[in-house]
Design a protein around this motif. Structure first.
Motif, PDB file in Angstrom:
ATOM      1  N   UNK A  29      31.711 -22.314 -30.008  1.00 50.81           N
ATOM      2  CA  UNK A  29      30.433 -21.896 -30.762  1.00 50.81           C
ATOM      3  C   UNK A  29      29.804 -20.939 -29.681  1.00 50.81           C
ATOM      4  N   UNK A  30      29.798 -21.217 -28.412  1.00 53.92           N
ATOM      5  CA  UNK A  30      29.211 -20.398 -27.534  1.00 53.92           C
ATOM      6  C   UNK A  30      29.660 -19.070 -27.722  1.00 53.92           C
ATOM      7  N   UNK A  31      30.730 -18.987 -27.745  1.00 56.24           N
ATOM      8  CA  UNK A  31      31.467 -17.268 -27.840  1.00 56.24           C
ATOM      9  C   UNK A  31      31.216 -16.754 -29.118  1.00 56.24           C
ATOM     10  N   UNK A  32      31.309 -17.722 -30.014  1.00 55.59           N
ATOM     11  CA  UNK A  32      31.159 -16.883 -31.303  1.00 55.59           C
ATOM     12  C   UNK A  32      30.019 -16.949 -32.142  1.00 55.59           C
ATOM     13  N   UNK A  33      28.797 -17.802 -31.699  1.00 52.81           N
ATOM     14  CA  UNK A  33      27.726 -18.026 -32.811  1.00 52.81           C
ATOM     15  C   UNK A  33      26.666 -18.034 -31.769  1.00 52.81           C
ATOM     16  N   UNK A  34      26.522 -18.024 -30.618  1.00 55.23           N
ATOM     17  CA  UNK A  34      25.383 -18.386 -29.718  1.00 55.23           C
ATOM     18  C   UNK A  34      24.000 -17.388 -30.082  1.00 55.23           C
ATOM     19  N   UNK A  35      24.458 -16.162 -30.777  1.00 55.39           N
ATOM     20  CA  UNK A  35      23.183 -15.352 -31.250  1.00 55.39           C
ATOM     21  C   UNK A  35      22.613 -15.625 -32.416  1.00 55.39           C
ATOM     22  N   UNK A  37      20.949 -18.039 -35.572  1.00 53.89           N
ATOM     23  CA  UNK A  37      19.586 -18.880 -35.355  1.00 53.89           C
ATOM     24  C   UNK A  37      20.070 -20.243 -35.121  1.00 53.89           C
ATOM     25  N   UNK A  38      21.245 -20.652 -35.829  1.00 53.57           N
ATOM     26  CA  UNK A  38      21.403 -22.172 -35.595  1.00 53.57           C
ATOM     27  C   UNK A  38      22.642 -22.248 -34.668  1.00 53.57           C
ATOM     28  N   UNK A  39      23.150 -21.140 -33.965  1.00 57.07           N
ATOM     29  CA  UNK A  39      24.022 -21.124 -33.063  1.00 57.07           C
ATOM     30  C   UNK A  39      23.802 -21.925 -31.552  1.00 57.07           C
ATOM     31  N   UNK A  40      22.482 -21.538 -31.212  1.00 61.84           N
ATOM     32  CA  UNK A  40      21.896 -22.097 -29.915  1.00 61.84           C
ATOM     33  C   UNK A  40      21.703 -23.633 -30.189  1.00 61.84           C
ATOM     34  N   UNK A  41      21.339 -24.030 -30.922  1.00 66.03           N
ATOM     35  CA  UNK A  41      20.974 -25.649 -30.980  1.00 66.03           C
ATOM     36  C   UNK A  41      22.137 -26.084 -31.150  1.00 66.03           C
ATOM     37  N   UNK A  42      23.167 -25.546 -31.994  1.00 63.99           N
ATOM     38  CA  UNK A  42      24.672 -26.274 -32.102  1.00 63.99           C
ATOM     39  C   UNK A  42      25.260 -26.310 -30.888  1.00 63.99           C
ATOM     40  N   UNK A  43      25.413 -25.037 -30.235  1.00 65.46           N
ATOM     41  CA  UNK A  43      26.134 -25.344 -29.013  1.00 65.46           C
ATOM     42  C   UNK A  43      25.704 -26.279 -27.904  1.00 65.46           C
ATOM     43  N   UNK A  44      24.216 -26.143 -27.706  1.00 71.12           N
ATOM     44  CA  UNK A  44      23.411 -26.955 -26.886  1.00 71.12           C
ATOM     45  C   UNK A  44      23.666 -28.319 -27.124  1.00 71.12           C
ATOM     46  N   UNK A  45      23.780 -28.976 -28.466  1.00 69.88           N
ATOM     47  CA  UNK A  45      23.965 -30.218 -28.714  1.00 69.88           C
ATOM     48  C   UNK A  45      25.409 -30.720 -28.367  1.00 69.88           C
ATOM     49  N   UNK A  46      26.578 -29.736 -28.552  1.00 72.26           N
ATOM     50  CA  UNK A  46      27.716 -29.946 -28.181  1.00 72.26           C
ATOM     51  C   UNK A  46      27.903 -30.106 -26.742  1.00 72.26           C
ATOM     52  N   UNK A  47      27.212 -29.077 -25.964  1.00 75.64           N
ATOM     53  CA  UNK A  47      27.191 -29.310 -24.481  1.00 75.64           C
ATOM     54  C   UNK A  47      26.687 -30.553 -24.047  1.00 75.64           C
ATOM     55  N   UNK A  48      25.732 -30.958 -24.497  1.00 79.27           N
ATOM     56  CA  UNK A  48      24.971 -32.387 -24.247  1.00 79.27           C
ATOM     57  C   UNK A  48      25.851 -33.386 -24.392  1.00 79.27           C
ATOM     58  N   UNK A  49      26.655 -33.377 -25.723  1.00 80.26           N
ATOM     59  CA  UNK A  49      27.649 -34.529 -25.930  1.00 80.26           C
ATOM     60  C   UNK A  49      28.617 -34.443 -24.853  1.00 80.26           C
ATOM     61  N   UNK A  50      28.770 -33.328 -24.638  1.00 81.99           N
ATOM     62  CA  UNK A  50      30.337 -33.335 -23.561  1.00 81.99           C
ATOM     63  C   UNK A  50      29.909 -33.904 -22.099  1.00 81.99           C
ATOM     64  N   UNK A  51      28.477 -33.563 -21.719  1.00 81.13           N
ATOM     65  CA  UNK A  51      27.936 -34.373 -20.730  1.00 81.13           C
ATOM     66  C   UNK A  51      27.967 -35.799 -20.732  1.00 81.13           C
ATOM     67  N   UNK A  52      27.651 -36.243 -21.939  1.00 80.95           N
ATOM     68  CA  UNK A  52      27.493 -37.735 -22.169  1.00 80.95           C
ATOM     69  C   UNK A  52      28.729 -38.308 -22.277  1.00 80.95           C
ATOM     70  N   UNK A  53      29.950 -37.467 -22.908  1.00 77.07           N
ATOM     71  CA  UNK A  53      31.333 -38.253 -22.936  1.00 77.07           C
ATOM     72  C   UNK A  53      32.107 -37.976 -21.707  1.00 77.07           C
ATOM     73  N   UNK A  54      31.865 -36.958 -21.006  1.00 75.28           N
ATOM     74  CA  UNK A  54      32.862 -36.867 -19.864  1.00 75.28           C
ATOM     75  C   UNK A  54      32.299 -37.756 -18.805  1.00 75.28           C
ATOM     76  N   UNK A  55      31.018 -38.103 -18.554  1.00 72.48           N
ATOM     77  CA  UNK A  55      30.725 -38.915 -17.484  1.00 72.48           C
ATOM     78  C   UNK A  55      30.887 -40.427 -17.997  1.00 72.48           C
TER      79      UNK A  55
END
Length: 537
Positions: A29-35, A37-55
Motif C-alpha cells: 500500500x505504501x508503494x501503490x497508494x500512499x499519495x 487520501x486514504x492511502x496514508x492512514x491505511x499504510x500507517x495502520x498496517x505499519x503500526x500493526x506490524x510493530x505490535x505483531x512483530x514484537x
C-alpha cells in the motif's frame, strides 16, 4: 543462548503470520497508494500493526525474562498506536463524505494527546518503572503476559474509548454514503474494524489470570482480513487480471517464511533463508511487471474509449450548432417585436432566449473540448491591451449580476505590462471564470475581477462569495464534466467544461490557473500569465 521457537505453539505461529502479512500489505500500500487520501492512514495502520505483531512474536522467541518483558512493552505500545491509527483512518474516511465540526476534531486531538501520554509511560516502563507492564516472573512459553502494572486498566479504558470512537465515525460514514454500494462498503469496514478491535481486547485477559485470549487466536487477523479486502477493493492490489500470479506469490512467500522459522539446524536455516529472500525479490519483480502490463492495457483501452467519445461529441456538437443557431435567431426575431406581445408572451420569449443561449454555450464548450482532445485547439498570439480585454469580458456579465443583486467589481491596475496573448482564447477563459462566479453567488454577494502586475507577467484573479467547493471536490475541480453537488442544485444546466477549458487555455499561454476555496464562503481563481507565451503552445 540463541532464539528458541516451539513449532507447536499455535499462538506464536499465528502472531508471526499476522506480522508477516501486515508488513507485506503495508509495503504494497505504501508503494501503490500512499499519495491517495486514504492511502496514508491505511499504510500507517498496517505499519503500526506490524510493530505490535512483530514484537509480540519476539516475546515468544527471545531468551531471558527481562528481554521478553521489553518485547511485550513495545508490543503494548503498538496496541496504543494501533488504536490511534484506527481512529485516524476512521476520521479521514468519514471526511470523504462529511465535513464534521470542531467538536469532533477536538475530541480526536484529545485522544491522540492521551495516546502520546500513554506512550511516554510505556517508554518509562522500558527503563524499569513498571507503571503499565509489570514484571515477567515465568518464561514466555509458560506465561502469556507479564504482570499487570497499576495503570494497565487506564490503557485498556483508552483502548475501549478508541474502539467506540472509531466505530461511531465509521457508522456515521456508512449513513452518509452516496449510494447503496458506498454505504455497504462503509458498513463492511465498520463491522470488520469494530469487531477486530473488540476481539483484540482479549489480548489483555492473560494479564489478569484469564487464558481466554488463545481461544480466539491471534486477534490481529480480523484487522488484516479487513485491510486485505479493502486494499483489493480500493487500490486493486489483487486485481482480477493478475489474481492468479499474486495468489501464487503470496502463498510462496508465506510458506518460505515459515519454513525458514521452523528450521532447527543452522545450515538448513541458511538455505531456507536464502530461498525466502530469493522468493521475496523475484516475487516483487514479477508482480510489478504483471501489474504494469495490466495497467498499460487498461490505459490503452481508456485512450481508445476517450478518442471515440471525443469524436462522437465533436460530430454531435457540429450537428447541433445549426439548429440551435436557428432557434436563437427565431427568438431574437420575436424579441424585436416584443411591443406587440403580451406580458406572458414576452416572459416566454425571454425564457426561450436564455435557454437557446445556454444551449449554444454548451455546444461551443463541447466543440472546444473536442478540439482540445484532438490537438486542434491552436493559439495565435499577439500583443494587446489585456486590461481592456478583461474589463470588456467582465462587462458582459454586468446585467446578469444586477438582476441577481450581485455586486460585480472590476479592478485593473494602471501599470499592467504589455504581454502577448491570444485574445479569443483568453476571452474564453475569463468568461468561464466570471460566468461561474456570478452564477454561483447568491443575492447580496460580491464578485471581484482584478488584474495586477506580477514581475514581468500579469496576475488575474476572479473571486466570489458564492457556494465554493467541498474538501472532497477540490481535487476534481478541473476535470471534464465535473460539477459540484451544490452547483448542480443551484444551476442544473451547466456543462462542467468551463474550468477544464479555462485551465487548458491558461496553460496554453504558458501560465498557471490555481484556486483556493472554502465551502459556503466562495472561491478565488488566479491566472498567472508570463510576459511571453511558449513558442509552440
Amino acid at each position: 543462548m540463541g532464539l528458541h521457537f516451539n513449532p507447536a505453539d499455535i499462538q506464536s505461529i499465528g502472531i508471526g503470520l499476522a506480522a508477516f502479512l501486515a508488513t507485506v500489505l503495508a509495503v504494497f500500500i505504501f508503494i501503490s497508494a500512499r499519495h491517495e487520501r486514504l492511502g496514508r492512514p491505511m499504510w500507517i495502520t498496517l505499519a503500526v500493526a506490524s510493530v505490535w505483531a512483530w514484537f509480540g512474536f519476539l516475546y515468544h522467541l527471545v531468551p531471558g525474562l527481562e528481554l521478553a518483558r521489553d518485547m511485550r512493552v513495545v508490543s503494548v505500545t503498538g496496541i496504543v498506536w494501533l488504536a490511534m491509527s484506527q481512529l485516524y483512518f476512521a476520521g479521514v474516511y468519514l471526511g470523504e463524505r462529511v465535513q464534521y465540526g470542531k467538536l469532533v476534531q477536538r475530541m480526536q486531538l484529545a485522544v491522540y494527546s492521551f495516546g502520546a501520554f500513554l506512550t511516554a509511560l510505556l517508554v518509562a516502563d522500558l527503563f524499569g518503572t513498571r507503571l503499565i507492564v509489570g514484571d515477567l516472573l515465568l518464561p514466555a512459553d509458560v506465561a502469556l503476559a507479564p504482570m499487570a502494572g497499576p495503570l494497565l486498566g487506564v490503557l485498556i479504558g483508552y483502548y475501549v474509548v478508541c474502539t467506540i470512537f472509531s466505530g461511531t465515525l465509521l457508522a456515521w460514514r456508512a449513513r452518509a454514503g452516496v449510494d447503496s454500494s458506498d454505504r455497504n462498503q462503509a458498513l463492511a469496514l465498520f463491522i470488520s474494524m469494530t469487531v477486530g478491535l473488540t476481539l483484540g481486547g482479549t489480548r489483555f485477559t492473560p494479564w489478569y489470570g484469564f487464558d481466554f485470549y488463545p481461544l480466539v487466536g491471534d486477534i490481529g487477523f480480523p484487522l488484516f482480513v479487513f485491510a486485505t479486502f479493502y486494499s483489493i477493493e480500493r487500490y486493486h492490489l489483487l486485481n482480477r487480471e493478475v489474481a492468479a500470479a499474486q495468489l501464487f506469490i503470496f502463498t510462496l512467500w508465506t510458506l518460505s517464511f515459515f519454513r525458514f522459522l521452523l528450521d532447527t539446524s543452522g545450515q538448513a536455516m541458511l538455505v531456507d533463508g536464502g530461498f525466502f529472500l530469493a522468493a521475496l525479490v523475484l516475487g516483487v519483480f514479477l508482480l510489478r511487471s504483471v501489474v504494469m502490463e495490466a495497467k498499460a492495457q487498461r490505459e490503452l483501452a481508456a485512450v481508445a474509449v476517450e478518442r471515440t467519445k471525443s469524436e462522437f461529441i465533436t460530430i454531435a456538437a457540429h450537428q447541433l450548432r445549426t439548429p440551435v443557431a436557428a432557434l436563437r435567431w427565431s427568438f431574437n426575431l420575436l424579441s424585436e417585436g416584443r411591443e406587440q406581445l403580451s406580458e406572458k408572451q414576452r416572459a416566454l420569449v425571454d425564457k426561450g432566449n436564455r435557454a437557446a443561449d445556454n444551449m449554444m454555450h454548451l455546444v461551443n464548450d463541447l466543440l472546444d473540448m473536442g478540439h482540445i482532445a484532438e490537438g486542434r485547439f491552436t493559439y495565435t498570439f499577439a500583443e494587446g491591451n489585456l486590461g481592456e480585454t478583461i474589463r470588456a469580458e467582465a462587462g458582459l456579465f454586468e446585467d446578469i449580476a444586477k438582476q441577481k443583486n450581485v455586486a460585480l467589481d472590476v479592478r485593473i491596475a494602471d501599470d499592467l505590462p504589455a504581454i502577448r496573448f491570444d485574445g479569443n482564447r483568453l476571452n474564453l477563459a475569463i468568461q468561464n471564470l466570471v460566468d461561474n462566479a456570478v452564477k454561483y453567488t447568491a443575492s447580496g454577494g460580491r464578485v471581484t475581477v482584478a488584474a495586477e502586475r506580477s514581475g514581468e507577467g500579469v496576475r488575474i484573479t476572479v473571486q466570489d462569495t458564492g457556494i465554493g467547493f467541498t474538501p472532497d471536490e477540490k481535487s476534481r475541480v478541473f476535470e471534464k464534466f465535473f460539477r459540484g453537488s451544490r452547483a448542480v442544485h443551484m444551476s442544473p444546466d451547466g456543462s462542467g467544461l468551463g474550468l477544464f477549458i479555462a485551465k487548458t487555455v491558461v496553460e496554453g499561454h504558458g501560465g498557471r490557473l490555481a484556486f483556493s476555496t472554502e465551502e459556503g464562503k466562495g472561491a478565488r481563481f488566479t491566472i498567472s500569465l508570463p510576459a511571453k507565451p511558449p513558442a509552440t503552445p
